[in-house]
Design a protein around this motif. Sequence first.
Motif, PDB file in Angstrom:
ATOM      1  N   ARG A  60       0.823  -1.220   0.000  1.00 17.06           N
ATOM      2  CA  ARG A  60       0.000   0.000   0.000  1.00 17.06           C
ATOM      3  C   ARG A  60       0.851   1.262   0.000  1.00 17.06           C
ATOM      4  NH1 ARG A  60      -2.281   0.394   6.209  1.00 17.06           N
ATOM      5  NH2 ARG A  60      -0.549  -0.715   7.193  1.00 17.06           N
ATOM      6  N   TYR A  61       2.153   1.110   0.277  1.00 15.16           N
ATOM      7  CA  TYR A  61       3.064   2.259   0.204  1.00 15.16           C
ATOM      8  C   TYR A  61       3.991   2.155  -1.004  1.00 15.16           C
ATOM      9  CZ  TYR A  61       1.481   2.899   5.004  1.00 15.16           C
ATOM     10  OH  TYR A  61       0.703   3.074   6.130  1.00 15.16           O
ATOM     11  N   GLY A  62       3.602   1.351  -1.975  1.00 19.77           N
ATOM     12  CA  GLY A  62       4.372   1.263  -3.202  1.00 19.77           C
ATOM     13  C   GLY A  62       5.459   0.208  -3.204  1.00 19.77           C
ATOM     14  N   GLY A  63       5.549  -0.584  -2.118  1.00 17.59           N
ATOM     15  CA  GLY A  63       6.555  -1.627  -2.077  1.00 17.59           C
ATOM     16  C   GLY A  63       6.086  -2.916  -2.712  1.00 17.59           C
ATOM     17  N   SER A  64       6.933  -3.921  -2.664  1.00 16.88           N
ATOM     18  CA  SER A  64       6.584  -5.231  -3.228  1.00 16.88           C
ATOM     19  C   SER A  64       6.254  -6.235  -2.140  1.00 16.88           C
ATOM     20  CB  SER A  64       7.735  -5.747  -4.098  1.00 16.88           C
ATOM     21  OG  SER A  64       8.952  -5.751  -3.384  1.00 16.88           O
ATOM     22  N   GLY A  65       6.203  -5.763  -0.872  1.00 17.32           N
ATOM     23  CA  GLY A  65       5.886  -6.670   0.225  1.00 17.32           C
ATOM     24  C   GLY A  65       7.058  -7.575   0.541  1.00 17.32           C
ATOM     25  N   GLY A  66       6.762  -8.631   1.261  1.00 16.45           N
ATOM     26  CA  GLY A  66       7.817  -9.561   1.658  1.00 16.45           C
ATOM     27  C   GLY A  66       8.254  -9.305   3.086  1.00 16.45           C
ATOM     28  N   ASP A  67       8.532 -10.381   3.814  1.00 22.47           N
ATOM     29  CA  ASP A  67       8.930 -10.266   5.216  1.00 22.47           C
ATOM     30  C   ASP A  67      10.445 -10.366   5.341  1.00 22.47           C
ATOM     31  OD1 ASP A  67       9.434 -12.942   4.740  1.00 22.47           O
ATOM     32  OD2 ASP A  67       7.759 -13.676   5.953  1.00 22.47           O
ATOM     33  N   ILE A  68      10.921 -10.516   6.579  1.00 15.90           N
ATOM     34  CA  ILE A  68      12.350 -10.593   6.833  1.00 15.90           C
ATOM     35  C   ILE A  68      12.968 -11.835   6.197  1.00 15.90           C
ATOM     36  CG2 ILE A  68      11.875 -11.652   9.073  1.00 15.90           C
ATOM     37  CD1 ILE A  68      14.951  -9.503   8.090  1.00 15.90           C
ATOM     38  N   VAL A  69      12.197 -12.909   6.023  1.00 19.32           N
ATOM     39  CA  VAL A  69      12.730 -14.097   5.348  1.00 19.32           C
ATOM     40  C   VAL A  69      13.095 -13.753   3.904  1.00 19.32           C
ATOM     41  CG1 VAL A  69      12.243 -16.455   4.595  1.00 19.32           C
ATOM     42  CG2 VAL A  69      11.456 -15.682   6.849  1.00 19.32           C
ATOM     43  N   VAL A  70      12.219 -13.036   3.240  1.00 17.20           N
ATOM     44  CA  VAL A  70      12.479 -12.614   1.861  1.00 17.20           C
ATOM     45  C   VAL A  70      13.674 -11.656   1.815  1.00 17.20           C
ATOM     46  CG1 VAL A  70      11.521 -11.380  -0.124  1.00 17.20           C
ATOM     47  CG2 VAL A  70      10.102 -12.996   1.152  1.00 17.20           C
ATOM     48  N   GLN A  71      13.747 -10.737   2.790  1.00 14.66           N
ATOM     49  CA  GLN A  71      14.902  -9.837   2.852  1.00 14.66           C
ATOM     50  C   GLN A  71      16.201 -10.626   3.038  1.00 14.66           C
ATOM     51  OE1 GLN A  71      13.272  -7.268   6.092  1.00 14.66           O
ATOM     52  NE2 GLN A  71      13.906  -5.587   4.780  1.00 14.66           N
ATOM     53  N   ALA A  72      16.170 -11.653   3.890  1.00 12.26           N
ATOM     54  CA  ALA A  72      17.365 -12.457   4.146  1.00 12.26           C
ATOM     55  C   ALA A  72      17.778 -13.236   2.899  1.00 12.26           C
ATOM     56  CB  ALA A  72      17.119 -13.407   5.318  1.00 12.26           C
ATOM     57  N   ILE A  73      16.805 -13.755   2.162  1.00 14.42           N
ATOM     58  CA  ILE A  73      17.119 -14.434   0.896  1.00 14.42           C
ATOM     59  C   ILE A  73      17.818 -13.460  -0.052  1.00 14.42           C
ATOM     60  CG2 ILE A  73      16.106 -15.446  -1.182  1.00 14.42           C
ATOM     61  CD1 ILE A  73      13.916 -16.650   0.646  1.00 14.42           C
ATOM     62  N   THR A  74      17.292 -12.246  -0.120  1.00 13.16           N
ATOM     63  CA  THR A  74      17.880 -11.223  -0.991  1.00 13.16           C
ATOM     64  C   THR A  74      19.314 -10.915  -0.583  1.00 13.16           C
ATOM     65  OG1 THR A  74      15.688 -10.231  -1.255  1.00 13.16           O
ATOM     66  CG2 THR A  74      17.573  -8.900  -1.919  1.00 13.16           C
ATOM     67  N   ALA A  75      19.517 -10.685   0.723  1.00 12.86           N
ATOM     68  CA  ALA A  75      20.859 -10.356   1.210  1.00 12.86           C
ATOM     69  C   ALA A  75      21.846 -11.476   0.898  1.00 12.86           C
ATOM     70  CB  ALA A  75      20.816 -10.092   2.714  1.00 12.86           C
TER      71      ALA A  75
END
Length: 387
Positions: A60-75
Amino acid sequence: MDFSFTAEQQEFRKVVRDWVEKNCPKNVARDLEKEEFAYPFELWDKMSAAGLHGIGIDERYGGSGGDIVVQAITARELARSLAGLTWVWAISSFAGAKSVGLYGSEEQKERFLPELAQGRLRFSIAVTEPSGGTDLLGGMRTKARKVDGGWRITGQKMWSTAAHVADYLLLLAISDEEAPKRTQGKTLFLVPADSPGVETRQIPKLGMRAVGSCGVFLDDVFVPDDLVLGEVGRGWYTLLGTLNNERILLAALCTGIIDGVLEESLAHMDTRTAFGRKIGQFQSLQHYIADMVMWQKQAELMVFNAAWLQSQGKPCGLEANMAKVVASEYANRAADLGIQILGGMGYAAETDAQRYWRDSRLLRIGPISSEMARNSIAESVGLPRSF
């Protein structure tokens, strides 16, 4: 118990890995870090175009969503190639998106999150001080004085990653010198980095090049009331969620470094010959690889356990600390073995082993030293406070 990624997470990991291979493979990372004080704006822009800065930001703020698990996969997938340059993405992810998303007012979320998601804003975290280091609260000297319409901040911060190119500093300062506890009387501010009285200076260093680490000097800097993040006087408590997020992402980054070291080591052992055969047949080197594989699995399990707990809204401070210690120490040990496996070429700038070692060495020190994290872990089982 199910320790595997979902099909959606597995597909996301593949998408990120494919993007990394196309846009920032290891040779690109080596070239970028040659210019220590030249921030990689082109890499930032590629991440913006790919939508990476929107990960973890509500749709709702223009992001793609995703939680910390998704962030950790990205990192992890970024670090497999970029190592320390992963902070080009990660700093704004936790210092900006995570902090504002968790604790910002609705007006602040609407103001900052869409810009962060599009890659139009960069954040830096300004918490550590020269006189404090690990003694973050006890050594804090930066003060915020209340004035009409806002605050006047004076002090100095150290090791603020990418502060020289940031639009905002996530900054903690003393707002009440009479507070009864050192965890109280601190306030968290979103300081415009171009404010009069703000100066940044890059710090020459061993590794983590190009992304930039800075000293920040604040001389009577005015910050309006609407840039206070969370409650006045409770900035430390506000910051804790951000710091847990940072430690989990750092641990994921370290796991990615182990991935990269393994790749390079195995490729070298498959092509290098000595004494008439490939060195991959040598038992001592096979043992090095076996150790790395075990370290990789331990780090992975601890990182994603901590990430899963945070994604479920469960306490995860202990798990974040343990993941940080294990992953950072194993990453540095793996990188050191990677140099040993490559021999003289492991010391050469044209290979990645030395880059992984230099970048991972800092991560045993910050954002929390392994020693201080161990203090916290020991306290969790009932031992007395040691500092």
